[in-house]
Design an enzyme around this catalytic site. Structure first.
Site, PDB file in Angstrom:
ATOM      1  N   ASP A 111       0.852  -1.186   0.000  1.00  0.00           N
ATOM      2  CA  ASP A 111       0.000   0.000   0.000  1.00  0.00           C
ATOM      3  C   ASP A 111       0.887   1.235   0.000  1.00  0.00           C
ATOM      4  O   ASP A 111       1.698   1.429   0.921  1.00  0.00           O
ATOM      5  CB  ASP A 111      -0.902  -0.026   1.242  1.00  0.00           C
ATOM      6  CG  ASP A 111      -2.029   0.992   1.161  1.00  0.00           C
ATOM      7  OD1 ASP A 111      -2.103   1.714   0.160  1.00  0.00           O
ATOM      8  OD2 ASP A 111      -2.825   1.061   2.117  1.00  0.00           O
ATOM      9  N   ASP A 202      -3.086   2.631  -5.907  1.00  0.00           N
ATOM     10  CA  ASP A 202      -2.015   2.689  -4.908  1.00  0.00           C
ATOM     11  C   ASP A 202      -1.862   1.438  -4.056  1.00  0.00           C
ATOM     12  O   ASP A 202      -1.162   1.465  -3.041  1.00  0.00           O
ATOM     13  CB  ASP A 202      -2.224   3.897  -3.993  1.00  0.00           C
ATOM     14  CG  ASP A 202      -3.500   3.799  -3.163  1.00  0.00           C
ATOM     15  OD1 ASP A 202      -4.427   3.089  -3.581  1.00  0.00           O
ATOM     16  OD2 ASP A 202      -3.565   4.447  -2.111  1.00  0.00           O
ATOM     17  N   GLU A 203      -2.485   0.341  -4.428  1.00  0.00           N
ATOM     18  CA  GLU A 203      -2.295  -0.892  -3.653  1.00  0.00           C
ATOM     19  C   GLU A 203      -2.421  -2.118  -4.538  1.00  0.00           C
ATOM     20  O   GLU A 203      -3.071  -2.085  -5.584  1.00  0.00           O
ATOM     21  CB  GLU A 203      -3.264  -0.965  -2.473  1.00  0.00           C
ATOM     22  CG  GLU A 203      -4.718  -1.042  -2.858  1.00  0.00           C
ATOM     23  CD  GLU A 203      -5.613  -1.202  -1.644  1.00  0.00           C
ATOM     24  OE1 GLU A 203      -5.296  -2.025  -0.766  1.00  0.00           O
ATOM     25  OE2 GLU A 203      -6.631  -0.494  -1.575  1.00  0.00           O
TER      26      GLU A 203
END
Length: 552
Positions: A111, A202-203
Site C-alpha cells: 500500500d 495505490d495498492e
C-alpha cells in the site's frame, strides 16, 4: 447473550450532542493514532449541523438504531433450545471452515503511503513537512501524515479540514500524474508476481510464495527488497503486510505505516493470536453500519468474539453472512490466485460543492466524458450502455442509463448521450456526477459481439406492440443480494480514483448486511447506492430510471 455496552444517556447526549453523532471522519486511519477524536467529532458536528449532509446522517443513524432495536428484540425471543440448536450449527460450521485453512501460500499486500499527497510532495518539495491535502474546500482526496495529526483525512470536506488545521495547504488533484506513478510501481510488482492483483492505483496483492522459494529468501526479506525497489524507481515510500491469505495481508500492511512492514507467520497459532484482539473494523469491508450492528446487538467488537457469539450470528443471519463472520473469527481469507476477470465496466466520478449552475454541470460532464474516453481507448474497448450517476444537494443518489444500438468510445459520443440523460433531470442542484460505460464489444471468449443480434432478453424487454419498455425498472438493480455478502474486499480490481472514494467503499459489507437483515423479517429499503454490474440493462435505446438512497 451478554448485553452490549450501554449507550450514552439522554442527558449526556443533550450536554454533548456530538458524542452521539457518529461519522466516518473520527475512525482510526494510519497516522491518526494520537488524534483527539472527541475534538474532531465536535468540530464535524458543529460545522455540519443544519446542513443537508447532517440531515441525511441523522436519517441513517435513526435507520441503524431501528435495525439494532429490532434485532435485539429477535435475540430476546430466542428460547434456550433455539440458542442450543444454533450453537451446534455454529460449532459444526467452524469445524468445516477450519478444515479449509490453507497455510501453504505467502501473500503480500503493498500500500503506497498517502499516495496522492506523496506524489504532489515529490513534485513540489516545498510541501514536505507541512500539513497538506489533495483536493479543495468542497472535498479532499487524501491528506499527508502531517495533516492527519489534526484529524484531517480522505473524503472529508475541505472546509471542515481547514477548521481542524488552519495551516492546511490544498493542492488540486492530477490523476494523470498519479496514474503515471502507479504504472511505475506496477512494473516493480510484476517482477515479484507476474499475476499480481492491482486493487487500486495505490495498492496491490502479490503471491510471493514462488519467489521466496526460488531465491531462498524469507517473506520479510522479499517485502523489504520490494519496498526498496519501489522507492528507487518512484521516490515514493510504501508499506507492506505479509500473511497466509489476502484478508490478513491487507490488515498487516496498515500496522507499521508509513514506510514499514509487518510479517504474520504462516502457522495457525500465530494467526489465531493475531486475530484474537483485532477490532472488527480493521477487516476490509466491515464498515460503520456492520460495526454498529455487530457491536450494538451482540457486543461483538473483536474478531475473536465472532466465534464466541457464533450461535447468535447463525440464528439471525443467512448462512453466507454467518460464514463470513465466522471466517473472520478464524482468520481465514482467500489464498488462491483468482482467474483473470473480464472487465464489466469503466467508470469515474467527481464530487464538488453543491450547485445548480447548468454551465458548470455541463463542464463537469465534459471532463468526465473525456476521461472515460481516454480510459476506454487505452484498453481498446467500446461500450453500448452508458450510466449517469447523480448525487443531489440533499444526498439522494439517482442513476440513469441508456443502451445504444452501436458501440461508442469517443468523447463526443459519450458526452452527447450523457447530456441527454442529464438534461432530463434538470433543473437540479448536484454535488456529484459520475459516468459508467459497460456492455463492451468483446464477449467472454474475446469475440466481437453483434449489437443487432436479438436475444431472448430482447423479446422479453421489448414490451408491447407500441415498443414501450414495460420492465425497464426491474433490470437495473442494486448490489444488495445476499449472494454478494461474502465478498472478498481486496479482490475488487477497480482502479477508479481509489483514494477519492476509499472511505465510500470501506463499507463493502454494509449494503449487503442491510439486505441480509431482510432475512430477519425486517422491512428495509434499498440503501446501497450501488449498481449491480451483472444485471443486464434495457436494450433498444430505452432509458432506465432508478432512485437510490445515499450510502457511505
Amino acid at each position: 447473550m451478554e448485553k452490549a455496552e450501554a449507550e450514552p444517556s439522554a442527558s449526556a447526549d443533550s450536554a454533548r450532542p456530538w458524542q452521539s453523532y457518529t461519522t466516518v471522519y473520527t475512525n482510526a486511519k494510519a497516522g491518526m493514532d494520537g488524534v483527539d477524536k472527541e475534538k474532531v467529532q465536535r468540530t464535524v458536528y458543529e460545522m455540519s449541523k443544519g446542513s443537508k449532509y447532517f440531515e441525511n446522517e441523522e436519517r441513517k443513524e435513526a435507520f441503524i438504531r431501528q435495525k439494532i432495536d429490532n434485532m435485539r428484540a429477535r435475540c430476546a425471543k430466542l428460547s434456550a433450545s433455539d440458542i442450543s440448536h444454533y450453537q451446534m450449527v455454529a460449532d459444526k460450521r467452524i469445524l468445516e471452515l477450519e478444515a479449509t485453512r490453507d497455510l501453504s501460500r505467502i501473500w503480500l499486500h503493498v500500500d503506497m503511503d498517502a499516495f496522492y499527497a506523496a506524489v504532489e510532495t515529490l513534485d513540489n518539495p516545498s510541501l514536505r513537512g507541512r500539513p497538506m491535502a489533495v483536493g479543495g474546500m468542497s472535498m479532499i482526496s487524501t491528506a499527508n501524515y502531517e495533516a492527519r495529526k489534526f484529524g484531517v483525512r480522505a473524503a472529508m470536506p475541505g472546509f471542515i479540514a481547514r477548521k481542524l488545521c488552519p495551516e492546511l495547504i490544498f493542492v488540486p488533484t492530477d490523476f494523470k500524474k498519479y496514474t503515471y506513478y502507479s504504472d511505475l510501481t506496477r512494473k516493480v510488482f510484476q517482477k515479484y508476481d507476474p499475476n499480481f492483483m492491482a486493487a487500486s492505483l495505490d495498492e496491490a496483492y502479490l503471491d510471493i510464495t514462488e519467489v521466496c522459494n526460488e531465491r531462498d529468501l524469507t517473506s520479510g526479506e522479499i517485502a523489504e527488497e520490494l519496498r526498496t525497489s519501489v522507492h528507487e524507481v518512484t521516490g515514493l515510500t510504501c508499506s507492506a503486510g505479509v500473511a497466509p491469505n489476502r484478508l490478513l495481508a491487507k490488515v498487516c500492511s496498515d500496522i507499521n505505516k508509513p514506510n514499514g512492514q509487518f510479517v504474520l507467520p504462516s502457522n495457525r497459532m500465530a494467526v489465531m493470536t493475531f486475530i484474537s484482539s483485532l477490532p472488527i473494523r480493521k477487516i476490509g469491508g466491515i464498515g460503520k453500519v456492520t460495526e454498529h450492528i455487530l457491536s450494538g446487538v451482540f457486543g461483538i467488537n473483536t474478531c475473536e468474539e465472532m466465534l464466541q457469539k457464533g450461535g447468535f450470528l447463525c440464528a439471525l443471519f443467512s448462512r453466507s453472512s454467518a460464514d463470513f463472520f465466522l471466517s473472520v473469527g478464524l482468520g481465514l481469507g482467500k489464498t488462491d490466485t483468482p482467474q483473470v476477470r473480464f472487465r464489466k465496466s469503466i467508470s469515474n466520478e467527481r464530487t464538488f460543492s453543491a450547485t445548480d449552475d447548468t454551465a458548470l454541470l455541463y463542464q463537469k460532464l465534459a471532463e468526465l466524458s473525456e476521461m472515460l474516453s481516454i480510459d476506454m481507448q487505452k484498453e481498446g474497448l467500446s461500450g453500448r450502455t452508458l450510466t449517469l450517476k447523480l448525487k443531489t444537494a440533499s444526498f439522494e443518489v439517482r442513476s440513469r442509463a441508456v443502451t445504444m444500438q452501436k458501440y461508442i468510445c469517443s468523447r463526443e459520443d459519450i458526452l452527447n448521450h450523457a447530456l441527454k440523460l442529464l438534461n432530463a433531470e434538470l433543473p437540479l442542484s448536484l454535488r456529484l456526477i459520475g459516468l459508467r460505460i459497460s456492455h463492451f464489444n468483446e464477449d467472454k471468449d474475446g469475440h466481437l459481439s453483434d449489437p443487432t443480434q436479438k436475444t431472448l432478453a430482447n423479446f422479453i424487454i421489448s414490451g408491447d406492440a407500441s415498443g414501450k419498455n414495460v420492465c425497464e425498472h426491474s433490470l437495473l438493480g442494486s448490489d444488495t443480494s445476499d449472494s454478494h455478502f461474502m465478498v472478498d474486499p481486496e479482490n475488487d480490481l477497480s482502479i477508479d480514483n481509489h483514494e477519492t472514494c476509499h472511505y465510500v467503499s470501506e463499507d463493502l459489507l454494509d449494503s449487503n448486511l442491510l439486505s441480509d437483515l431482510d432475512h430477519c423479517n425486517f422491512n428495509l429499503s434499498n440503501n446501497s447506492g450501488k449498481i449491480d454490474n451483472n444485471n443486464e440493462l434495457p436494450l433498444n435505446g430505452s432509458v432506465a430510471k432508478v432512485y437510490m438512497n445515499f450510502k457511505d
